[in-house]
Design a protein around this motif. Sequence first.
Motif, PDB file in Angstrom:
ATOM      1  N   GLN A  32       0.848  -1.200   0.000  1.00 45.73           N
ATOM      2  CA  GLN A  32       0.000   0.000   0.000  1.00 45.73           C
ATOM      3  C   GLN A  32       0.878   1.242   0.000  1.00 45.73           C
ATOM      4  OE1 GLN A  32      -3.591   0.644   0.084  1.00 45.73           O
ATOM      5  NE2 GLN A  32      -2.711   2.670  -0.308  1.00 45.73           N
ATOM      6  N   ARG A  33       0.565   2.200  -0.850  1.00 47.10           N
ATOM      7  CA  ARG A  33       1.317   3.437  -0.939  1.00 47.10           C
ATOM      8  C   ARG A  33       0.680   4.490  -0.034  1.00 47.10           C
ATOM      9  NH1 ARG A  33       1.181   7.433  -5.432  1.00 47.10           N
ATOM     10  NH2 ARG A  33       3.203   8.481  -5.585  1.00 47.10           N
ATOM     11  N   TYR A  34       1.520   5.183   0.725  1.00 52.28           N
ATOM     12  CA  TYR A  34       1.058   6.216   1.655  1.00 52.28           C
ATOM     13  C   TYR A  34       1.847   7.505   1.440  1.00 52.28           C
ATOM     14  CZ  TYR A  34      -0.904   2.341   4.449  1.00 52.28           C
ATOM     15  OH  TYR A  34      -1.610   1.236   4.882  1.00 52.28           O
ATOM     16  N   GLY A  35       1.183   8.620   1.715  1.00 50.16           N
ATOM     17  CA  GLY A  35       1.879   9.883   1.850  1.00 50.16           C
ATOM     18  C   GLY A  35       2.219  10.096   3.315  1.00 50.16           C
ATOM     19  N   VAL A  36       3.456  10.495   3.594  1.00 52.43           N
ATOM     20  CA  VAL A  36       3.918  10.720   4.959  1.00 52.43           C
ATOM     21  C   VAL A  36       3.908  12.218   5.242  1.00 52.43           C
ATOM     22  CG1 VAL A  36       5.823  10.430   6.592  1.00 52.43           C
ATOM     23  CG2 VAL A  36       5.333   8.642   4.905  1.00 52.43           C
ATOM     24  N   ILE A  37       3.230  12.618   6.303  1.00 51.49           N
ATOM     25  CA  ILE A  37       3.026  14.019   6.631  1.00 51.49           C
ATOM     26  C   ILE A  37       3.867  14.450   7.828  1.00 51.49           C
ATOM     27  CG2 ILE A  37       1.336  15.693   7.532  1.00 51.49           C
ATOM     28  CD1 ILE A  37       0.957  15.203   4.583  1.00 51.49           C
ATOM     29  N   ASN A  38       4.582  15.540   7.641  1.00 50.06           N
ATOM     30  CA  ASN A  38       5.367  16.194   8.695  1.00 50.06           C
ATOM     31  C   ASN A  38       4.540  17.375   9.205  1.00 50.06           C
ATOM     32  OD1 ASN A  38       7.260  17.728  10.140  1.00 50.06           O
ATOM     33  ND2 ASN A  38       8.289  18.443   8.280  1.00 50.06           N
ATOM     34  N   PRO A  39       4.209  17.418  10.511  1.00 47.67           N
ATOM     35  CA  PRO A  39       3.370  18.497  11.021  1.00 47.67           C
ATOM     36  C   PRO A  39       4.125  19.782  11.335  1.00 47.67           C
ATOM     37  CG  PRO A  39       3.898  17.028  12.812  1.00 47.67           C
ATOM     38  CD  PRO A  39       4.525  16.435  11.561  1.00 47.67           C
ATOM     39  N   GLY A  40       5.431  19.787  11.076  1.00 49.23           N
ATOM     40  CA  GLY A  40       6.225  20.954  11.432  1.00 49.23           C
ATOM     41  C   GLY A  40       6.631  20.927  12.891  1.00 49.23           C
ATOM     42  N   ALA A  41       6.977  22.094  13.414  1.00 46.60           N
ATOM     43  CA  ALA A  41       7.499  22.180  14.779  1.00 46.60           C
ATOM     44  C   ALA A  41       6.513  21.669  15.817  1.00 46.60           C
ATOM     45  CB  ALA A  41       7.889  23.624  15.087  1.00 46.60           C
ATOM     46  N   ALA A  42       5.220  21.645  15.500  1.00 48.08           N
ATOM     47  CA  ALA A  42       4.220  21.131  16.447  1.00 48.08           C
ATOM     48  C   ALA A  42       4.449  19.661  16.766  1.00 48.08           C
ATOM     49  CB  ALA A  42       2.810  21.337  15.894  1.00 48.08           C
ATOM     50  N   GLY A  43       5.145  18.950  15.889  1.00 52.79           N
ATOM     51  CA  GLY A  43       5.401  17.535  16.102  1.00 52.79           C
ATOM     52  C   GLY A  43       6.774  17.228  16.663  1.00 52.79           C
ATOM     53  N   GLU A  44       7.536  18.278  16.990  1.00 48.69           N
ATOM     54  CA  GLU A  44       8.886  18.094  17.516  1.00 48.69           C
ATOM     55  C   GLU A  44       8.836  17.602  18.969  1.00 48.69           C
ATOM     56  OE1 GLU A  44      13.204  18.754  16.864  1.00 48.69           O
ATOM     57  OE2 GLU A  44      11.469  18.650  15.535  1.00 48.69           O
TER      58      GLU A  44
END
Length: 202
Positions: A32-44
């Motif tokens: 299965q192909r997925y897009g991986v999302i980075n939430p920015g500094a909120a996810g640090e």
Amino acid sequence: MTSPHHHPEYTAGQHIPEQGGWLAGYIVIHGQRYGVINPGAAGELPAQPWGEYGEDIPSAGSVCDGIANTAALVAAGQAQAIAAQQLSIAGFNDWYLPSRDELELLYRAFKPTGDDNACTFRDGENPNSAPVGQAYTEHDPSQTADTAYQHRGAEAFAPARYWASTQYSTCIAWMQDFDDGTQGNDHEGNECRARAVRRFPI
């Protein structure tokens, strides 16, 4: 007929508000192909040990499936995994610690510095990304063009080591250095940063 998971073809680094952040790239997990999302500094997440030195967590060994790894780490009481799972960002509550190959996508798309890349051994090779990631050269990937993600930018990664959720052995886990892209492993008792991600099916 349109697939229930059909999405426009986004490009790495693109801001996708409806998915909670910026696209790091695409990963293939169990076909299965997925897009991986980075939430920015909120996810640090602040630097912490990966876990107890010498503790084996057999279900945290996937090089591509960060969700499975994170679930195993949460069950083992790993602090960063618990913190990632408790995040609520942009209306999403399905954040997790990226696997080794998901973490590589983050560096490739959001490299914070203009420093030369590490080109030793197999840095950058990513068999599970789509397209398959090739080994870094000194200048590829280059520093991100997004000023928010350049060093000291509001959303930027620190030029420091980040943990993957992938355990390498009972004493070491995978990490990636966001200073020069070095991929390798570190003792689990050492402190490294982490950044949560989420993914969506394509």
